[in-house]
Design a protein around this motif. Sequence first.
Motif: not given
Length: 215
Positions: A65-68, A88-95
């Motif tokens: 989803g982030v790449e799209l 959101a910061e947790d998802i940022q670190r994982a992607t």
Amino acid sequence: MRGSLGAIAVRTALAVALVGAALLGSFGLGFVWFATRVALSDAPTDPRADAIVVLTGGRDRVQGGVELLEEGRGRRLLISGVHPSTRAEDIQRATVGDRTLFACCVDLGHRAETTVGNALEVAEWTRANGFSSLIVVTSAYHMPRSMVELDKALPGLTKIAWPVKRPDLAIDTWFLHPTTAKLLLHEYVKYIVTRFGPTASLYRSSEIATTASIR
């Protein structure tokens, strides 16, 4: 008299057996159709929509989803079904991707705990933003059921499926892997229940996302 009753019992048992065999055969053929459909599903080459939604359940889905979003395939991204403690910061670190996108264009939905909840959370967000088309990102095996739920929650809205295939599941050769076949069978049963079950609006209110649950 006894002979007649015995003959009726035999015919009844035979009829029940035939009906059972027909139902079992139909179920088996339906499962093969479902598994083949999942195995052959591929992401479109040039999807475009107003927005992108990810039904959480794995890093690969969120990364997709982030790449799209980064490619400009949609203007905004909703990640639905995020754990209440996840930021959101947790998802940022994982992607991997442009960190500035999270500040401007990514929303997190924390209320959904099921696929029904995902559909309702997505519907709330879509209507609030006035979107008329979505790219839907989730696992390939989860996509058929997700699309049914989204069609119930958002009838008439354009939805583009973006299926994600985990390499370790070997979806394309599911018939060679008992664990994958079992996963697909379980998902097929849930798909049937969803396909012929009630609309999303009939589910209990705890499944329904509210605007306050979206960041």
